[in-house]
Design a protein around this motif. Structure first.
Motif, PDB file in Angstrom:
ATOM      1  N   TYR A   1       0.852  -1.184   0.000  1.00  0.00           N
ATOM      2  CA  TYR A   1       0.000   0.000   0.000  1.00  0.00           C
ATOM      3  C   TYR A   1       0.891   1.237   0.000  1.00  0.00           C
ATOM      4  CZ  TYR A   1      -4.229   2.693   1.159  1.00  0.00           C
ATOM      5  OH  TYR A   1      -5.298   3.578   1.140  1.00  0.00           O
ATOM      6  N   SER A   2       0.874   1.978  -1.075  1.00  0.00           N
ATOM      7  CA  SER A   2       1.753   3.158  -1.180  1.00  0.00           C
ATOM      8  C   SER A   2       0.932   4.432  -1.210  1.00  0.00           C
ATOM      9  CB  SER A   2       2.594   3.092  -2.455  1.00  0.00           C
ATOM     10  OG  SER A   2       3.150   1.817  -2.617  1.00  0.00           O
ATOM     11  N   THR A   3       1.397   5.416  -0.504  1.00  0.00           N
ATOM     12  CA  THR A   3       0.686   6.681  -0.434  1.00  0.00           C
ATOM     13  C   THR A   3       1.630   7.829  -0.742  1.00  0.00           C
ATOM     14  OG1 THR A   3      -0.610   5.820   1.408  1.00  0.00           O
ATOM     15  CG2 THR A   3      -0.659   8.201   1.083  1.00  0.00           C
ATOM     16  N   VAL A   4       1.163   8.739  -1.561  1.00  0.00           N
ATOM     17  CA  VAL A   4       1.840  10.024  -1.659  1.00  0.00           C
ATOM     18  C   VAL A   4       0.824  11.064  -1.234  1.00  0.00           C
ATOM     19  CG1 VAL A   4       2.891  11.720  -3.178  1.00  0.00           C
ATOM     20  CG2 VAL A   4       3.458   9.331  -3.430  1.00  0.00           C
ATOM     21  N   GLN A   5       1.116  11.744  -0.179  1.00  0.00           N
ATOM     22  CA  GLN A   5       0.154  12.706   0.361  1.00  0.00           C
ATOM     23  C   GLN A   5       0.688  14.102   0.131  1.00  0.00           C
ATOM     24  OE1 GLN A   5      -0.774  15.633   2.723  1.00  0.00           O
ATOM     25  NE2 GLN A   5       0.254  14.315   4.195  1.00  0.00           N
ATOM     26  N   ASN A   6      -0.046  14.874  -0.637  1.00  0.00           N
ATOM     27  CA  ASN A   6       0.423  16.218  -0.967  1.00  0.00           C
ATOM     28  C   ASN A   6      -0.726  17.209  -0.891  1.00  0.00           C
ATOM     29  OD1 ASN A   6       2.191  18.194  -1.720  1.00  0.00           O
ATOM     30  ND2 ASN A   6       1.997  17.789  -3.915  1.00  0.00           N
ATOM     31  N   TRP A   7      -1.494  17.143   0.163  1.00  0.00           N
ATOM     32  CA  TRP A   7      -2.559  18.111   0.379  1.00  0.00           C
ATOM     33  C   TRP A   7      -1.955  19.486   0.627  1.00  0.00           C
ATOM     34  CZ3 TRP A   7      -7.140  16.348  -0.809  1.00  0.00           C
ATOM     35  CH2 TRP A   7      -7.457  15.016  -0.578  1.00  0.00           C
ATOM     36  N   TYR A   8      -2.776  20.475   0.492  1.00  0.00           N
ATOM     37  CA  TYR A   8      -2.322  21.854   0.653  1.00  0.00           C
ATOM     38  C   TYR A   8      -1.715  22.062   2.052  1.00  0.00           C
ATOM     39  CZ  TYR A   8      -2.527  26.941   0.751  1.00  0.00           C
ATOM     40  OH  TYR A   8      -2.199  28.263   0.856  1.00  0.00           O
ATOM     41  N   PRO A   9      -0.447  22.463   2.127  1.00  0.00           N
ATOM     42  CA  PRO A   9       0.225  22.574   3.427  1.00  0.00           C
ATOM     43  C   PRO A   9       0.045  23.922   4.115  1.00  0.00           C
ATOM     44  CG  PRO A   9       1.816  22.869   1.654  1.00  0.00           C
ATOM     45  CD  PRO A   9       0.473  22.649   0.994  1.00  0.00           C
ATOM     46  N   GLY A  10      -0.704  24.815   3.516  1.00  0.00           N
ATOM     47  CA  GLY A  10      -0.757  26.173   4.053  1.00  0.00           C
ATOM     48  C   GLY A  10       0.302  27.016   3.365  1.00  0.00           C
ATOM     49  N   ASP A  11       0.260  28.310   3.561  1.00  0.00           N
ATOM     50  CA  ASP A  11       1.236  29.159   2.880  1.00  0.00           C
ATOM     51  C   ASP A  11       2.516  29.263   3.710  1.00  0.00           C
ATOM     52  OD1 ASP A  11       0.799  30.977   4.904  1.00  0.00           O
ATOM     53  OD2 ASP A  11      -0.439  32.327   3.698  1.00  0.00           O
ATOM     54  N   ALA A  12       3.476  30.051   3.193  1.00  0.00           N
ATOM     55  CA  ALA A  12       4.788  30.134   3.833  1.00  0.00           C
ATOM     56  C   ALA A  12       4.705  30.740   5.234  1.00  0.00           C
ATOM     57  CB  ALA A  12       5.746  30.933   2.956  1.00  0.00           C
ATOM     58  N   GLN A  13       3.598  31.444   5.523  1.00  0.00           N
ATOM     59  CA  GLN A  13       3.428  32.029   6.854  1.00  0.00           C
ATOM     60  C   GLN A  13       2.658  31.099   7.793  1.00  0.00           C
ATOM     61  OE1 GLN A  13       3.226  34.219   4.040  1.00  0.00           O
ATOM     62  NE2 GLN A  13       5.324  34.634   4.703  1.00  0.00           N
ATOM     63  N   GLY A  14       2.230  29.960   7.268  1.00  0.00           N
ATOM     64  CA  GLY A  14       1.535  28.994   8.112  1.00  0.00           C
ATOM     65  C   GLY A  14       0.033  29.197   8.152  1.00  0.00           C
ATOM     66  N   LYS A  15      -0.489  29.982   7.205  1.00  0.00           N
ATOM     67  CA  LYS A  15      -1.943  30.185   7.154  1.00  0.00           C
ATOM     68  C   LYS A  15      -2.593  29.107   6.316  1.00  0.00           C
ATOM     69  CE  LYS A  15      -2.959  35.042   7.919  1.00  0.00           C
ATOM     70  NZ  LYS A  15      -2.113  36.043   7.246  1.00  0.00           N
ATOM     71  N   GLY A  16      -3.705  28.617   6.768  1.00  0.00           N
ATOM     72  CA  GLY A  16      -4.467  27.647   5.989  1.00  0.00           C
ATOM     73  C   GLY A  16      -3.831  26.268   6.026  1.00  0.00           C
ATOM     74  N   GLY A  17      -4.263  25.450   5.097  1.00  0.00           N
ATOM     75  CA  GLY A  17      -3.724  24.102   5.024  1.00  0.00           C
ATOM     76  C   GLY A  17      -4.647  23.072   5.638  1.00  0.00           C
ATOM     77  N   VAL A  18      -4.426  21.834   5.219  1.00  0.00           N
ATOM     78  CA  VAL A  18      -5.309  20.736   5.595  1.00  0.00           C
ATOM     79  C   VAL A  18      -4.850  20.085   6.898  1.00  0.00           C
ATOM     80  CG1 VAL A  18      -5.941  18.388   4.855  1.00  0.00           C
ATOM     81  CG2 VAL A  18      -6.010  20.284   3.216  1.00  0.00           C
ATOM     82  N   PHE A  19      -5.822  19.694   7.726  1.00  0.00           N
ATOM     83  CA  PHE A  19      -5.531  18.828   8.869  1.00  0.00           C
ATOM     84  C   PHE A  19      -5.768  17.397   8.404  1.00  0.00           C
ATOM     85  CE2 PHE A  19      -7.216  22.211  12.089  1.00  0.00           C
ATOM     86  CZ  PHE A  19      -6.140  23.029  11.774  1.00  0.00           C
ATOM     87  N   ASN A  20      -4.749  16.587   8.461  1.00  0.00           N
ATOM     88  CA  ASN A  20      -4.850  15.235   7.938  1.00  0.00           C
ATOM     89  C   ASN A  20      -4.750  14.243   9.091  1.00  0.00           C
ATOM     90  OD1 ASN A  20      -5.036  13.326   5.888  1.00  0.00           O
ATOM     91  ND2 ASN A  20      -2.821  13.211   5.633  1.00  0.00           N
ATOM     92  N   PHE A  21      -5.900  13.759   9.563  1.00  0.00           N
ATOM     93  CA  PHE A  21      -5.943  12.865  10.725  1.00  0.00           C
ATOM     94  C   PHE A  21      -6.427  11.489  10.272  1.00  0.00           C
ATOM     95  CE2 PHE A  21      -7.171  17.013  13.061  1.00  0.00           C
ATOM     96  CZ  PHE A  21      -5.836  17.373  13.185  1.00  0.00           C
ATOM     97  N   VAL A  22      -5.482  10.610  10.047  1.00  0.00           N
ATOM     98  CA  VAL A  22      -5.786   9.368   9.352  1.00  0.00           C
ATOM     99  C   VAL A  22      -5.533   8.151  10.228  1.00  0.00           C
ATOM    100  CG1 VAL A  22      -5.292   8.048   7.274  1.00  0.00           C
ATOM    101  CG2 VAL A  22      -4.961  10.499   7.280  1.00  0.00           C
TER     102      VAL A  22
END
Lengths: 253, 478
Positions: free
Chosen positions: B264-285
Motif C-alpha cells: 500500500y503506497s501513499t503520496v500525500q500532498n494536500w495543501y500545506p498552508g502558505d509560507a506564513q503557516g496560514k491555511g492548510g489541511v488537517f490530515n488525521f488518518v
C-alpha cells in the motif's frame, strides 16, 4: 593567460585576514606547486578560487579566462572550468558515485546549453576513467565517499576531475592520507589528463607528490603571501632544509 | 427552502457539466446530529444495519475527547460548522487561466500533462468522458480476474455481505476520535477485493488517479486480499491538491488473509498552508492492516503535504510467520507539523517487522516520529528492526522521536537505530564545486537520504515522488 591572481586579499567574515596580497599567474599547459607550512593559507587560497562563501575577498581580483571570478557563484566557476580536488571530500549517503557524476556532468552541459549526456556514452566514459585510476566498476554504485578509505576518496576526486575535464585543476593536499601505491596511481591519473589546454595547481605540504607530478613552478606561501617562487629545485630545497630558513628570510619583511 | 428543493437546485445546476451522478451532487447544511447521519445513510440507500452502525459510531464519538497527545498544536475544528455531505464544494472553473499560477508552476515542474492539470485543478472539461472509458477498460480487465474494485458506496449496494463482514473489524469505531467520526459520516472511499490466489495484474493506481480526483473529506477504504493473493495499491497523487476542506479524517482497513500480500503506497500532498503557516489541511488518518498466517503488509508513504499530519499506518501481525513493513518519508517545511509513524503488533510466532522512517524538517516546521513495537506473549522469536532518521535543514525546525517498545516474550529480537543529521554547508559546497547549484544539490542529497524508502515505490511513482521532494523543499536553504 588562464588564471591571473592579482594582489588578492581575503579573510573570514569576522575580518580575520588569511590571504595578504597573493599574485599568481598560471598559463595553460603549466603545472604549479604551492607549498608552505601549516596555516600559511594554502587551502584558503584553493577555497577562495573555488568561491567558498565563508571567505570574503577584500581586495584584488581573480581573473580566469579573461573574466573576473569574484562575482560568480561556485557552480558558475565550476562551469567555466575550475575544479577543486578536496582535501577532505564529504560523504553524501544514498547518492551513488555514478548518479553524482552524471548530475555534475549534466549540470555542466546545461550551463553550456547542451542536452544531457547519452547514458551509454556516459557509462563508456566512466569505465575508461575508472581504468585510468585502477578502480573497480563496483565503485560506481557505492554511496559517494561513504565508508571510503582515504585513498579511495582521493582517487574518487581525480576520477571526477577526469570526467569533468576542467581547464584548471586545483589539487588540495591530494597526497595526504595516501600510501605510496595510491599516490602513484593518483599522480599517474593527473599526468594522463595534462594537456596544452589545461593547467594544474598542486597544493602540498610535502615534496613527495612532486616526484610524481613534476611542477614547472614552485611557490612558497607564508602568512597568506607568496614569498618565494622558483623551479622544481625549490621543492627539493624545501624538503632538505624545511621552511624555517624562509620564515627567517621573511621575518624582517 | 426544503432539503429536497436544495438538492434539486444543486443537482440541476451541476448536471450540465455531466460528470456527477445525482447522488453526489447535493449538499446537507452544516452540522452533525442523528438526523444528518440518517440523511447521509438514506441518500446512499444504505441497509438498516449500516445506518445503525453509523448512529452507534456517532454516539460513541459524542462521548470521546479529541486527542491531545500528539506533538502538534492546532485550533480544533468546529465540527458543527462542517457540511458532512457535499459534492458541490469545489468552485466550478472553466479554464486553466482561473487556476492559481503557483499551482500551475508546480504542475509544470512535476511534468504533468495539460489534460491532467485541468483535471486536478477541477476544470470542468470533456476529458472526463475519456477517463470514464479508460476506467471502463481497467474495470473489465479486473473483472476477468474476479477482482472487485469500486467505490465503498457501490460496494455497500453490490457486495453487502463482504462489507457487513469486514467493515470496522480492523479499525473499530471505538478506536479513536477521528475513526469514530469517520465511521459516522464517511461518504467516499474505495473497496477492493482480490480473490484467492489472484495476483492483481496492475498497480491499482492508474485507475485510482483517474477516478478519484477529488478524494473525500471522510474517506473510507477497505481492502481485502484473500488467501495467497497479491495487490499493490497506490493512494493519492503527487500533484498538489487544493481543497476547501480543512479537516480530513480517513480510515483505511487492510486484510491480508493467509499467504496474501498487500503493498500500500501513499503520496500525500494536500495543501500545506502558505509560507506564513496560514491555511492548510488537517490530515488525521487511521490506517491499519491485519496479517493472517504468512501474510505480508507493506506500507510506504511519502508525506509532503498538509498543515498538520497525524497518521500511523500499522500492522497487526496475528498469523504466525507474517510480515509487516513500514517505509516512510515525511517532509515538513514552513510551519507544517507532522506526527507520524507506525505500530507493529506482533502476536504470531516468528513474525517480522521492519520500520524505516526518514523525517526531513525545514523552515519552522516540526516533525515527529512516533512508533510502537509490541511483542505479545505468544510471539515466539519475533523480530523487529527500526531505523529512524531525521534530517534538519536550517535551525528553525524541530525533529522528535518517540519510540515505544513493549516486549512480553523474552525470545524477541528488537533493534532500534536512530540518527539525526543536517545538510551541511560542506555538502552543498562540494556539489556546487562540481557544477551542481544549491537547489539541485539539496534534491540530490535528500533523495539519497530517502533512497531506502523511495526504492519501495512503484517506478513511475518514485520518479514523481523525487521531484515532489525537491519542490517541497524549495527555498529552504538560503
Amino acid at each position: 593567460m588562464l588564471l591571473s591572481i592579482q594582489n588578492l586579499h581575503a579573510g573570514l567574515e569576522d575580518g580575520t585576514p588569511l590571504l595578504n596580497g597573493i599574485d599568481l599567474r598560471v598559463n595553460a599547459g603549466e603545472v604549479h606547486a604551492i607549498m608552505g607550512p601549516n596555516g600559511s593559507g594554502k587551502s584558503t587560497l584553493a577555497n577562495v578560487i573555488a568561491g567558498r562563501e565563508e571567505y570574503r575577498v577584500t581586495q584584488g581580483d581573480i581573473v580566469f579566462k579573461e573574466q573576473s571570478l569574484l562575482a560568480l557563484t561556485p557552480e558558475e566557476r565550476a562551469h567555466l572550468g575550475v575544479f577543486l580536488s578536496f582535501q577532505y571530500p564529504v560523504e553524501i549517503p544514498g547518492v551513488s558515485v555514478s548518479n553524482f557524476i552524471k548530475t555534475a556532468i549534466n549540470e555542466h552541459r546545461k550551463a553550456r546549453g547542451e542536452e544531457p549526456m547519452d547514458a551509454a556514452a556516459l557509462l563508456k566514459m566512466m569505465r575508461e576513467k575508472l581504468n585510468l585510476l585502477e578502480m573497480d566498476k563496483s565503485f560506481l554504485s557505492r554511496s559517494l565517499n561513504e565508508g571510503f578509505s582515504g585513498g579511495e576518496k582521493k582517487r574518487n576526486e581525480i576520477f571526477q576531475m577526469a570526467m569533468l575535464q576542467p581547464a584548471l585543476a586545483i589539487l588540495d593536499e591530494t597526497d595526504s592520507g595516501l600510501d605510496i601505491d595510491a599516490l602513484r596511481i593518483v599522480a599517474q591519473g593527473v599526468n594522463a589528463l595534462k594537456s596544452k589546454e589545461n593547467a594544474v595547481v598542486v597544493i602540498t605540504h610535502y615534496q613527495r607528490l612532486l616526484d610524481y607530478i613534476v611542477p614547472d613552478f614552485v611557490h612558497v606561501l607564508l602568512h597568506g603571501k607568496i614569498v618565494k617562487s622558483g623551479g622544481k629545485e625549490l621543492a627539493l630545497e624545501l624538503e632538505d632544509r624545511g621552511y624555517d630558513w624562509i620564515k627567517k628570510e621573511n621575518a624582517g619583511a | 427552502m426544503s432539503q429536497d428543493e436544495l438538492l434539486e437546485g444543486v443537482t440541476s445546476a451541476d448536471y450540465k457539466y455531466g460528470f456527477s451522478s445525482e447522488i453526489e451532487s447535493d449538499t446537507l447544511p452544516p452540522g452533525l446530529n442523528e438526523g444528518v447521519i440518517r440523511a447521509i445513510s438514506a441518500k446512499k440507500n444504505e441497509p438498516e444495519w449500516l445506518t445503525d452502525w453509523r448512529l452507534e459510531a456517532f454516539r460513541l464519538w459524542s462521548l470521546m475527547e479529541e486527542p491531545t497527545w500528539a506533538n502538534v498544536t492546532y485550533k480544533k475544528p468546529d465540527y458543527q460548522a462542517i457540511s458532512y455531505y457535499s459534492a458541490a464544494k469545489k468552485k466550478q472553473i472553466t479554464s486553466l487561466d482561473e487556476v492559481d499560477p503557483e499551482l500551475l508552476k508546480t504542475f509544470e515542474k512535476l511534468g504533468i500533462s495539460l489534460d491532467e492539470q485541468k483535471r486536478l485543478s477541477g476544470v470542468a472539461m470533456d476529458i472526463v468522458v475519456d477517463s470514464v472509458s479508460v476506467a471502463t477498460t481497467f474495470k473489465k480487465t479486473l473483472a476477468e480476474k474476479g477482482i472487485i474494485f469500486c467505490s465503498i458506496s457501490d460496494a455497500v449496494q453490490e457486495h453487502p455481505a463482504l462489507i457487513k463482514k469486514y467493515l470496522g473489524t480492523i479499525v473499530p469505531r471505538t478506536d479513536n476520535y477521528f475513526a469514530a467520526l469517520n465511521s459516522a459520516v464517511f461518504t467516499d472511499g474505495s473497496f477492493c477485493y482480490i480473490p484467492k490466489g489472484v495476483r492483481c495484474p496492475m498497480e491499482l493506481s492508474t485507475y485510482f488517479r483517474i477516478n478519484q480526483a477529488g478524494t473525500g473529506q471522510f474517506e473510507r477504504t477497505l481492502l481485502i486480499a484473500d488467501e495467497g493473493s497479491y495487490v499493490s495499491y497506490l493512494e493519492g497523487c503527487t500533484a498538489p491538491q487544493r481543497d476547501e476542506n480543512q479537516l480530513h479524517a480517513a480510515v483505511v482497513e487492510l486484510i491480508a488473509m493467509e499467504g496474501a500480500e498487500i503493498k500500500y503506497s501513499t503520496v500525500q500532498n494536500w495543501y500545506p498552508g502558505d509560507a506564513q503557516g496560514k491555511g492548510g489541511v488537517f490530515n488525521f488518518v487511521t490506517k491499519r492492516g491485519l496479517c493472517e498466517r504468512k501474510a505480508k503488509i507493506s506500507w510506504t508513504q511519502v508525506e509532503t503535504g498538509s498543515a498538520v499530519t497525524w497518521k500511523y499506518p500499522s500492522c497487526i501481525l496475528k498469523g504466525d510467520d507474517s510480515i509487516g513493513e513500514f517505509y516512510s518519508v515525511a517532509v515538513t517545511n514552513h510551519y507544517q507539523q507532522a506526527d507520524t509513524g507506525t505500530k507493529m503488533i506482533h502476536l504470531g510466532k516468528r513474525t517480522k517487522s521492519t520500520i524505516v522512517s526518514k523525517g526531513i524538517c525545514a523552515g519552522h516546521s516540526q516533525g515527529s516520529y512516533r512508533g510502537l513495537v509490541k511483542i505479545g506473549p505468544r510471539a515466539e522469536n519475533a523480530r523487529n528492526h527500526s531505523q529512524c532518521d531525521s534530517l534538519l535543514m536550517g535551525s528553525g525546525c524541530g525533529s522528535h522521536t518517540f519510540p515505544y517498545i513493549e516486549i512480553q516474550n523474552k525470545t524477541a529480537q528488537v533493534e532500534h537505530e536512530a540518527t539525526t543529521s543536517k545538510i551541511g554547508e560542506d555538502q552543498i559546497f562540494y556539489c556546487n564545486q562540481r557544477g551542481i547549484p544549491a537547489e539541485a544539490a539539496i534534491a540530490l542529497i535528500v533523495n539519497g537520504y530517502c533512497k531506502d524508502v523511495l526504492n519501495q515505490l512503484p517506478m513511475e511513482f518514485a520518479v514523481e515522488a523525487q521531484k515532489l521532494l525537491a519542490i517541497s523543499l524549495e527555498g529552504s536553504v538560503g
